[in-house]
Each structure stands twice: as C-alpha cells, then as structure tokens.
Scaffold this motif. Structure first.
Motif, mmCIF file in Angstrom:
data_model
loop_
_atom_site.group_PDB
_atom_site.id
_atom_site.type_symbol
_atom_site.label_atom_id
_atom_site.label_comp_id
_atom_site.label_asym_id
_atom_site.label_seq_id
_atom_site.Cartn_x
_atom_site.Cartn_y
_atom_site.Cartn_z
ATOM 1 N N GLU A 107 -22.715 -23.343 12.986
ATOM 2 C CA GLU A 107 -22.365 -22.433 12.747
ATOM 3 C C GLU A 107 -21.414 -23.120 11.848
ATOM 4 O OE1 GLU A 107 -18.506 -21.536 16.172
ATOM 5 O OE2 GLU A 107 -17.739 -22.872 15.262
ATOM 6 N N ILE A 108 -20.780 -21.763 11.671
ATOM 7 C CA ILE A 108 -19.931 -21.488 9.745
ATOM 8 C C ILE A 108 -19.337 -20.924 9.968
ATOM 9 C CG2 ILE A 108 -20.989 -21.202 7.161
ATOM 10 C CD1 ILE A 108 -23.983 -20.765 7.870
ATOM 11 N N THR A 109 -17.913 -21.860 8.709
ATOM 12 C CA THR A 109 -16.893 -20.572 9.259
ATOM 13 C C THR A 109 -16.313 -20.594 7.601
ATOM 14 O OG1 THR A 109 -16.023 -22.774 10.858
ATOM 15 C CG2 THR A 109 -14.283 -21.347 9.942
ATOM 16 N N PHE A 110 -15.539 -18.822 7.696
ATOM 17 C CA PHE A 110 -15.232 -18.560 6.886
ATOM 18 C C PHE A 110 -14.392 -17.671 7.081
ATOM 19 C CE2 PHE A 110 -19.746 -17.443 6.759
ATOM 20 C CZ PHE A 110 -19.940 -18.097 5.378
ATOM 21 N N PHE A 111 -13.178 -18.545 5.685
ATOM 22 C CA PHE A 111 -11.015 -18.459 5.747
ATOM 23 C C PHE A 111 -11.408 -17.202 4.310
ATOM 24 C CE2 PHE A 111 -12.008 -22.130 7.849
ATOM 25 C CZ PHE A 111 -10.549 -21.574 8.803
ATOM 26 N N PHE A 112 -10.811 -16.223 4.643
ATOM 27 C CA PHE A 112 -10.478 -14.930 3.438
ATOM 28 C C PHE A 112 -8.874 -14.940 3.582
ATOM 29 C CE2 PHE A 112 -14.536 -14.198 4.540
ATOM 30 C CZ PHE A 112 -15.328 -14.028 3.315
ATOM 31 N N ASP A 113 -8.237 -14.654 2.336
ATOM 32 C CA ASP A 113 -6.597 -13.927 1.903
ATOM 33 C C ASP A 113 -6.604 -12.587 2.443
ATOM 34 O OD1 ASP A 113 -6.388 -16.939 2.524
ATOM 35 O OD2 ASP A 113 -6.311 -17.372 0.066
ATOM 36 N N LEU A 114 -5.349 -12.636 3.099
ATOM 37 C CA LEU A 114 -5.194 -10.667 3.402
ATOM 38 C C LEU A 114 -3.739 -10.085 2.046
ATOM 39 C CD1 LEU A 114 -6.700 -9.431 5.974
ATOM 40 C CD2 LEU A 114 -7.412 -9.573 4.030
ATOM 41 N N GLY A 115 -3.767 -9.466 1.435
ATOM 42 C CA GLY A 115 -2.398 -9.494 0.855
ATOM 43 C C GLY A 115 -2.044 -7.881 1.613
ATOM 44 N N LEU A 116 -1.271 -7.842 2.493
ATOM 45 C CA LEU A 116 -0.669 -6.407 3.426
ATOM 46 C C LEU A 116 0.448 -5.746 2.317
ATOM 47 C CD1 LEU A 116 0.074 -8.561 6.086
ATOM 48 C CD2 LEU A 116 -2.153 -7.642 5.163
ATOM 49 N N SER A 117 0.410 -4.383 3.107
ATOM 50 C CA SER A 117 1.008 -3.517 2.367
ATOM 51 C C SER A 117 2.306 -3.437 2.419
ATOM 52 C CB SER A 117 0.509 -2.319 2.721
ATOM 53 O OG SER A 117 -0.738 -1.981 1.770
ATOM 54 N N PRO A 118 3.301 -3.066 1.974
ATOM 55 C CA PRO A 118 4.937 -3.391 2.351
ATOM 56 C C PRO A 118 4.773 -1.736 3.449
ATOM 57 C CG PRO A 118 4.616 -2.529 0.095
ATOM 58 C CD PRO A 118 3.120 -3.173 0.531
ATOM 59 N N GLN A 119 6.261 -1.787 4.217
ATOM 60 C CA GLN A 119 6.243 -0.669 4.858
ATOM 61 C C GLN A 119 7.768 0.106 4.202
ATOM 62 O OE1 GLN A 119 4.691 0.576 7.215
ATOM 63 N NE2 GLN A 119 3.336 -0.913 7.192
ATOM 64 N N ALA A 314 12.308 4.358 -2.521
ATOM 65 C CA ALA A 314 11.225 3.696 -2.141
ATOM 66 C C ALA A 314 11.359 2.192 -2.642
ATOM 67 C CB ALA A 314 9.969 4.874 -1.530
ATOM 68 N N PRO A 315 13.015 1.622 -2.034
ATOM 69 C CA PRO A 315 11.964 -0.072 -2.493
ATOM 70 C C PRO A 315 11.439 -1.183 -1.595
ATOM 71 C CG PRO A 315 13.897 0.330 -1.770
ATOM 72 C CD PRO A 315 13.799 2.000 -1.971
ATOM 73 N N MET A 316 10.092 -1.345 -2.267
ATOM 74 C CA MET A 316 9.666 -1.447 -1.906
ATOM 75 C C MET A 316 9.129 -3.535 -2.123
ATOM 76 S SD MET A 316 6.356 -0.072 -2.286
ATOM 77 C CE MET A 316 6.933 1.650 -2.530
ATOM 78 N N GLN A 317 8.733 -4.372 -1.952
ATOM 79 C CA GLN A 317 8.483 -5.852 -2.170
ATOM 80 C C GLN A 317 6.389 -6.450 -1.697
ATOM 81 O OE1 GLN A 317 10.170 -7.712 -3.747
ATOM 82 N NE2 GLN A 317 8.471 -9.172 -4.109
ATOM 83 N N LEU A 318 6.241 -6.767 -2.487
ATOM 84 C CA LEU A 318 4.356 -6.630 -2.779
ATOM 85 C C LEU A 318 4.626 -8.392 -2.671
ATOM 86 C CD1 LEU A 318 3.265 -5.054 -5.812
ATOM 87 C CD2 LEU A 318 3.419 -4.078 -3.735
ATOM 88 N N PRO A 319 3.227 -8.165 -1.762
ATOM 89 C CA PRO A 319 3.225 -10.059 -2.068
ATOM 90 C C PRO A 319 2.961 -10.856 -3.550
ATOM 91 C CG PRO A 319 1.335 -8.789 -0.819
ATOM 92 C CD PRO A 319 2.190 -7.880 -1.199
#
Length: 453
Positions: A107-119, A314-319
């Motif tokens: 078994e092989i495991t991979f990890f990925f990071d995501l940046g989520l869009s602000p609401q 429309a203020p928003m915060q980004l990662p």
C-alpha cells in the motif's frame, strides 16, 4: 482506495490517498507486457524478451507513470465529488508522504495540501456608486482632429520643396563601404513618407529637399523597423533585419497632401446623408464622434475603479502561506520566494478579483458562445467582414482560417475568451451600479489613467 481529508488550518486542508497493490499492479503489468511485445533487445527475438528483464529495465518508470495517473485522477474526482472550491492547484506534501520502493508492491500513501476559497458576500446594485470619467473634447483637441480629417480626405499635389509630412518618390541604390554604387546591390523605386522616418537627424535632412536632390543614408537606421525597410527596398524582411548598407536616394518627385476644403461636399463625404451645411455643425459632429471613440478608454479606467470598490465591499482572507507556496512551486522557478514577498499584495489582489469575477459569471449566468469566439477570430483576419457581401468561396476560406486558429493557437484563444468575458463583466457592472459621471479633458484623463497603472 481510501481518501480522507483533514483541515490543516482555517482555509487549508490535507487530503490523504492510500492505494493498494491491487489497484495499480494490473495496469503496471499490462504496460510492461506491451513493452515486452515491442521490445527489440540484442540476443532476443522481438516479443521474446523475458518479462523479468523488461520489468528490471522499465518497471520503475512505468510504475511511476501509472501510479501518478491513478492518484491524479482520484484526487481530481474527489475534489469534484466533494464540491471543494479550491485556490490554485493541490500541492504534494512531501513531508507527510512516506518514501516507498515500487518493487515492494504494498500500500502506498500520498498527501496533498489544498488551499480553500474564501466565502464572501457579493452584491451588485445601484447602492454602489463608482466614478465614470467622461472624456470631453475641448476646442484645441477638436482643432487637431479637424486637421487630421481634412488631411485624410485631401488630395495629393506636386510640390517643389519637401515638407515634414510630404511623400518623396525616388530610386534607392545600395552603396558599398566607400560610398560607391555596389555592383549587383539592391536597387528599387519606392515612395518614402517623411513623417515615418524615426531617426530625427535623417528626417531633418529630407525636409527641404527638392526634385533631383540625392541623399545618402541608411534606410534601416532611419525606420528602425525591418518590415518597413523591406517594403521600402523591395526585399525580404529577413534580409532587411541584417541590412547595414547606406543607400543613395535620388528624389524624382515630391507630393504633398492638400487638405480638403471646408464645404458641403466635404461634410457630406465624411457624414453622408446627414445634410450638414455649416462648419459649426460639422465641428460638433466631429466632437460627438471623437468623444464616442474615447468610451473604451473610459471603460478601462472605470474597471480599475470598479475593482477597487468591489474588493473593498467584499473583503476576503486568503490562505496566504499556501498561496505563496503555490505561486513559487507552480511557476517553475520563475518567481523567487524573496521577490514574492515584495509583490504578494498584487498577486493576492489579482486572485481576489478573479474570485469576484467568477462569482459574477456564476450569479449572472455570463457565457461566451463558441460562435462569438469564432467571429472574433474572423474579425482579425478580415475586419468588417460582417457587413461585406461575401462570396461562398471567401466565406468558406474565412471559416477554415478561423477553425485552424481555434484548433492550433490555444494560448491566444484563451486570451480572446478571457477578453470577451471581461467585456461582458464590465458591461454588467456598468448596468448594475450607479455611475458617478465626471467630465474630464483628454489631457487630464491621460494623467489620471497613468496614476492607476
């Protein structure tokens, strides 16, 4: 296959993908067997190379390709199924992803990071007032337009002494390094428009010239443009790019543009069937058309104001940490981390505006039909084709050119589509918000526009 997600921050998440040998072994072996059938290895007949040898030679590369495809598809489908609105692209998390040996078949495991869009909340109505600068043509600028249009509708007439905007007919003959006519060199009769000469010293030497005068100069230096030089001398552009010779230009005729007279005949040529008889009415008509021509400039500046206003509302915060990492890793070294720190605010503002654009496209169902994209391409090949009586042959050729463009020039097509969407978004915003119109002279508009860039 097991896929799980865990939030790693307020606007970031990490996706874990675990795949078992059963999910990748079959595809890996299938590709390797195909290699075995086609392999041409000395000492073995085609198709009879031992599978173990093929696996040793190509197994690592095939394994990497097949597993990458499997993981990439799984991640893409997971994001779509979970309806995750992400920024940029997923980034591999190499710290969490364990090392593995393809030969182990485990078994092989991979990890990925995501940046989520602000609401964010988004409104677009007449409660929002945005400056719209209406460019007014003053008398001084109108006088310049009057000179230009009289020149455009004027007539050519012979003259004795060359002025700054006159045309010189004559013969160009190539010279050698000692100033003598070069044997088998370039010779060409052509027209030279003095005001197209970029080199100021050479241009001054042509003003005041008379019929029969001989002037030696370097046409390539004078124009600074290989295409113009090629046309002037009747040679190819490639040859013009490497041209260093001086030429002897013998002036055979000088013509000047005599401006059109201000009379009803001229007014009717410029604005047919409008019945203009007085100069004051003609000038006013020119003023109106000139101000219309500035609409695109006004719209362009308006969109700068609109971006500022809507971003404010429309203020928003980004990662930010994720965004900085994505910008560096996705640009193949073109953006350095230290440079990004200085310019990050600009990148962030651009990303936020893109999110607002995408929201407007979705909320107001903005679309760009394929036919409109094709028609835009046709405009580039044959401006004005929409109002022309096209033959079947010309129409077919235009269709073929447009289809070829769309199929082969993908980057340009993407820019065209983006531009058409921007035009629609601009029109939408103008129609929804309250325009605070400000009259401004062209000169002051230029200064204001320069401040925004």
């Amino acid at each position: 296959m097991e896929i799980t997600r865990e939030n790693s921050g307020e606007m970031t998440a990490t996706v874990k993908i675990a795949i078992s040998p059963a999910e990748y072994t079959e595809n890996v072996n299938k590709v390797l067997k195909d290699y075995q059938r086609k392999a041409n290895v000395p000492g073995f007949r085609p198709g009879h190379v031992p599978f173990g040898m093929i696996k040793k030679m190509y197994g690592s590369a095939v394994f990497a390709d097949e597993v990458n495809k499997l993981v990439s598809d799984a991640l893409h489908n997971y994001i779509a199924e979970e309806k995750l609105d992400i920024l940029g692209q997923p980034l591999p998390n190499m710290e969490l992803t364990p090392l593995f040996d393809w030969k182990d078949e485990k078994e092989i495991t991979f990890f990925f990071d995501l940046g989520l869009s602000p609401q964010f909340d988004m409104t677009l109505d007449d409660s929002i007032a945005i400056d719209y600068h209406v460019i007014k043509v003053n008398e001084e600028l109108l006088d310049k337009y009057m000179v230009d249009i009289r020149q455009r509708y004027g007539t050519m007439s012979a003259t004795e002494v060359a002025g700054e905007k006159d045309v010189l007919d004559g013969e160009f003959v190539e010279l050698d390094t000692e100033g003598n006519i070069l044997e088998n060199g370039i010779a060409n009769k052509s027209k030279l428009m003095i005001d197209t000469v970029k080199d100021e010293e050479i241009r001054k030497s042509l003003v005041g010239a008379k019929q029969g005068d001989v002037i030696s100069y370097n046409p390539a230096k004078a124009s600074g443009n290989a295409s113009e030089t090629a046309s002037l001398l009747g040679i190819t552009r490639d040859r013009a790019e490497n041209l260093e010779s001086d030429f002897r230009f013998t002036i055979q005729e000088i013509t000047t543009m005599v401006p059109a007279e201000l009379n009803e005949e001229f007014y009717n040529k410029v604005f047919p069937d409008e019945g203009i008889t007085e100069l004051k009415d003609f000038r006013e008509r020119i003023r109106i058309e000139s101000e219309k021509a500035f609409t695109a400039d006004s719209d362009h500046l308006f969109m700068h104001h609109a971006q500022e206003k809507l971003l404010e509302l429309a203020p928003m915060q980004l990662p930010d940490a994720f965004m900085k990492r994505w910008l560096v890793e996705s640009n193949d070294g073109k953006i350095k981390a230290e440079d990004l720190e200085k310019d990050y605010d600009k990148y962030a503002a651009s990303m936020k505006w893109q999110l607002i654009e995408n929201r407007l496209i979705k909320d107001f169902n903005i679309e760009v039909p394929d036919d409109e994209i094709k028609d835009y391409v046709k405009d580039r090949y044959l401006p004005g084709w929409r109002t022309m009586p096209l033959t079947d042959d010309l129409s077919s050729r235009l269709e073929t050119l447009a289809n070829s463009f769309l199929e082969t020039r993908h980057d340009e097509v993407r820019r065209i589509i983006d531009g058409l969407f921007e035009t629609r978004i601009s029109a939408l915003i103008k129609s929804k918000v309250k325009l605070h119109e400000i009259e401004i002279s062209y000169e002051d508009f230029v200064k204001l526009d320069a401040e925004k860039h």
